[in-house]
Design a protein around this motif. Structure first.
Motif, PDB file in Angstrom:
ATOM      1  N   ARG A   1      18.936 -21.436  13.830  1.00  0.00           N
ATOM      2  CA  ARG A   1      19.944 -20.505  13.838  1.00  0.00           C
ATOM      3  C   ARG A   1      20.579 -20.296  15.115  1.00  0.00           C
ATOM      4  O   ARG A   1      21.633 -19.526  15.389  1.00  0.00           O
ATOM      5  CB  ARG A   1      19.115 -18.986  13.876  1.00  0.00           C
ATOM      6  CG  ARG A   1      18.518 -18.855  12.531  1.00  0.00           C
ATOM      7  CD  ARG A   1      17.789 -17.476  12.300  1.00  0.00           C
ATOM      8  NE  ARG A   1      17.006 -17.385  11.116  1.00  0.00           N
ATOM      9  CZ  ARG A   1      16.248 -16.301  10.707  1.00  0.00           C
ATOM     10  NH1 ARG A   1      16.078 -15.345  11.622  1.00  0.00           N
ATOM     11  NH2 ARG A   1      15.465 -16.441   9.665  1.00  0.00           N
ATOM     12  N   ILE A   2      20.164 -21.103  16.177  1.00  0.00           N
ATOM     13  CA  ILE A   2      21.047 -21.117  17.457  1.00  0.00           C
ATOM     14  C   ILE A   2      21.621 -22.365  17.928  1.00  0.00           C
ATOM     15  O   ILE A   2      22.377 -22.436  18.590  1.00  0.00           O
ATOM     16  CB  ILE A   2      20.084 -20.771  18.697  1.00  0.00           C
ATOM     17  CG1 ILE A   2      18.850 -21.596  18.769  1.00  0.00           C
ATOM     18  CG2 ILE A   2      19.392 -19.227  18.360  1.00  0.00           C
ATOM     19  CD1 ILE A   2      17.896 -21.378  19.868  1.00  0.00           C
TER      20      ILE A   2
ATOM     21  N   GLN B   1      13.408 -26.287  12.769  1.00  0.00           N
ATOM     22  CA  GLN B   1      13.156 -25.081  12.027  1.00  0.00           C
ATOM     23  C   GLN B   1      13.517 -24.078  12.916  1.00  0.00           C
ATOM     24  O   GLN B   1      13.905 -22.614  12.667  1.00  0.00           O
ATOM     25  CB  GLN B   1      11.891 -25.120  11.458  1.00  0.00           C
ATOM     26  CG  GLN B   1      11.275 -23.790  10.435  1.00  0.00           C
ATOM     27  CD  GLN B   1       9.997 -24.057   9.885  1.00  0.00           C
ATOM     28  OE1 GLN B   1       9.113 -24.552  10.726  1.00  0.00           O
ATOM     29  NE2 GLN B   1       9.891 -23.699   8.855  1.00  0.00           N
ATOM     30  N   TRP B   2      12.627 -23.873  14.292  1.00  0.00           N
ATOM     31  CA  TRP B   2      12.750 -22.913  15.296  1.00  0.00           C
ATOM     32  C   TRP B   2      14.147 -22.890  15.777  1.00  0.00           C
ATOM     33  O   TRP B   2      14.505 -21.522  16.192  1.00  0.00           O
ATOM     34  CB  TRP B   2      11.713 -23.218  16.234  1.00  0.00           C
ATOM     35  CG  TRP B   2      10.523 -22.922  16.110  1.00  0.00           C
ATOM     36  CD1 TRP B   2       9.325 -23.665  15.168  1.00  0.00           C
ATOM     37  CD2 TRP B   2       9.588 -21.745  16.436  1.00  0.00           C
ATOM     38  NE1 TRP B   2       8.224 -23.035  15.172  1.00  0.00           N
ATOM     39  CE2 TRP B   2       8.498 -21.839  15.837  1.00  0.00           C
ATOM     40  CE3 TRP B   2      10.011 -20.642  17.256  1.00  0.00           C
ATOM     41  CZ2 TRP B   2       7.423 -20.834  16.208  1.00  0.00           C
ATOM     42  CZ3 TRP B   2       9.087 -19.926  17.553  1.00  0.00           C
ATOM     43  CH2 TRP B   2       7.772 -19.704  16.860  1.00  0.00           C
ATOM     44  N   THR B   3      15.005 -23.642  15.661  1.00  0.00           N
ATOM     45  CA  THR B   3      16.312 -23.540  16.390  1.00  0.00           C
ATOM     46  C   THR B   3      17.622 -23.559  15.566  1.00  0.00           C
ATOM     47  O   THR B   3      18.599 -23.601  15.960  1.00  0.00           O
ATOM     48  CB  THR B   3      16.515 -24.667  17.420  1.00  0.00           C
ATOM     49  OG1 THR B   3      16.454 -26.108  16.521  1.00  0.00           O
ATOM     50  CG2 THR B   3      15.493 -25.013  18.574  1.00  0.00           C
TER      51      THR B   3
ATOM     52  N   ASP C   1       9.391 -19.706   8.430  1.00  0.00           N
ATOM     53  CA  ASP C   1      10.621 -19.829   9.189  1.00  0.00           C
ATOM     54  C   ASP C   1       9.912 -18.787  10.354  1.00  0.00           C
ATOM     55  O   ASP C   1       9.811 -17.480  10.086  1.00  0.00           O
ATOM     56  CB  ASP C   1      11.721 -19.008   8.608  1.00  0.00           C
ATOM     57  CG  ASP C   1      12.919 -18.719   9.465  1.00  0.00           C
ATOM     58  OD1 ASP C   1      12.702 -18.939  10.771  1.00  0.00           O
ATOM     59  OD2 ASP C   1      14.030 -18.758   9.057  1.00  0.00           O
ATOM     60  N   PRO C   2       9.706 -19.322  11.616  1.00  0.00           N
ATOM     61  CA  PRO C   2       9.175 -18.489  12.540  1.00  0.00           C
ATOM     62  C   PRO C   2       9.956 -17.221  13.054  1.00  0.00           C
ATOM     63  O   PRO C   2       9.420 -16.202  13.504  1.00  0.00           O
ATOM     64  CB  PRO C   2       8.901 -19.657  13.843  1.00  0.00           C
ATOM     65  CG  PRO C   2       9.662 -20.623  13.478  1.00  0.00           C
ATOM     66  CD  PRO C   2       9.878 -20.600  12.204  1.00  0.00           C
ATOM     67  N   LEU C   3      11.486 -17.410  12.894  1.00  0.00           N
ATOM     68  CA  LEU C   3      12.142 -16.395  13.347  1.00  0.00           C
ATOM     69  C   LEU C   3      12.096 -15.068  12.237  1.00  0.00           C
ATOM     70  O   LEU C   3      12.646 -14.154  12.606  1.00  0.00           O
ATOM     71  CB  LEU C   3      13.565 -16.733  13.332  1.00  0.00           C
ATOM     72  CG  LEU C   3      13.620 -17.927  14.339  1.00  0.00           C
ATOM     73  CD1 LEU C   3      15.238 -18.496  14.364  1.00  0.00           C
ATOM     74  CD2 LEU C   3      13.386 -17.375  15.785  1.00  0.00           C
ATOM     75  N   ASN C   4      11.378 -15.424  11.220  1.00  0.00           N
ATOM     76  CA  ASN C   4      11.052 -13.911  10.312  1.00  0.00           C
ATOM     77  C   ASN C   4      10.010 -13.386  10.509  1.00  0.00           C
ATOM     78  O   ASN C   4       9.985 -12.011  10.137  1.00  0.00           O
ATOM     79  CB  ASN C   4      10.812 -14.565   8.926  1.00  0.00           C
ATOM     80  CG  ASN C   4      11.918 -14.832   8.009  1.00  0.00           C
ATOM     81  OD1 ASN C   4      13.045 -14.498   8.170  1.00  0.00           O
ATOM     82  ND2 ASN C   4      11.914 -15.993   7.221  1.00  0.00           N
ATOM     83  N   TYR C   5       9.273 -13.525  11.900  1.00  0.00           N
ATOM     84  CA  TYR C   5       8.372 -12.701  12.507  1.00  0.00           C
ATOM     85  C   TYR C   5       8.979 -11.841  13.525  1.00  0.00           C
ATOM     86  O   TYR C   5       9.163 -12.225  14.554  1.00  0.00           O
ATOM     87  CB  TYR C   5       7.069 -13.338  13.037  1.00  0.00           C
ATOM     88  CG  TYR C   5       6.389 -14.194  11.903  1.00  0.00           C
ATOM     89  CD1 TYR C   5       5.229 -13.634  11.422  1.00  0.00           C
ATOM     90  CD2 TYR C   5       6.756 -15.470  11.452  1.00  0.00           C
ATOM     91  CE1 TYR C   5       4.600 -14.540  10.426  1.00  0.00           C
ATOM     92  CE2 TYR C   5       6.080 -16.177  10.690  1.00  0.00           C
ATOM     93  CZ  TYR C   5       4.985 -15.629  10.053  1.00  0.00           C
ATOM     94  OH  TYR C   5       4.136 -16.340   9.040  1.00  0.00           O
ATOM     95  N   ASP C   6       9.597 -10.842  13.061  1.00  0.00           N
ATOM     96  CA  ASP C   6      10.103 -10.068  13.826  1.00  0.00           C
ATOM     97  C   ASP C   6       9.905  -8.487  14.024  1.00  0.00           C
ATOM     98  O   ASP C   6       9.116  -8.104  13.104  1.00  0.00           O
ATOM     99  CB  ASP C   6      11.824 -10.149  13.867  1.00  0.00           C
ATOM    100  CG  ASP C   6      12.456  -9.876  12.368  1.00  0.00           C
ATOM    101  OD1 ASP C   6      11.535  -9.292  11.729  1.00  0.00           O
ATOM    102  OD2 ASP C   6      13.411 -10.453  12.011  1.00  0.00           O
TER     103      ASP C   6
END
Length: 96
Positions: free
Chosen positions: A87-88, A83-85, A7-12
């Protein structure tokens, strides 16, 4: 080990300050070799885990998904977009 790396959004920024991640990072050593391959172009690499109890595990890697040696399919591209979208873009607003 602590987050879903797919999940690329976990890189924060929170990952930078996570004590568990920082503690693990301090125990990791990157060792390069002359014969290490370029994974993006299909080269071979391996990961070696040396455990505190003396066990050793060697894990081979494969070409990165989306590279010339391991190309995306159309379905892979759709899955990556979702996967990238996810959450939005709410599920009820997606087609299929």
């Amino acid at each position: 080990m602590f987050r879903d790396i797919a999940d690329p959004l976990n890189y924060d920024d929170a990952a930078l300050h996570d004590a568990r991640i920082r503690g693990l990072a301090k125990r990791i050593e990157l060792v390069t070799t002359e014969d290490a391959g370029d994974r993006a172009n299909g080269g071979d690499c391996e990961i070696t885990l040396e455990m505190a109890d003396g066990q050793r595990h060697v894990l081979p890697t494969s070409a990165v998904k989306g590279s010339p040696k391991n190309p995306f399919t159309f379905e892979d591209g759709i899955a990556k977009f979702r996967q990238w979208t996810h959450r939005i873009i709410p599920k009820h607003n997606r087609r299929n």
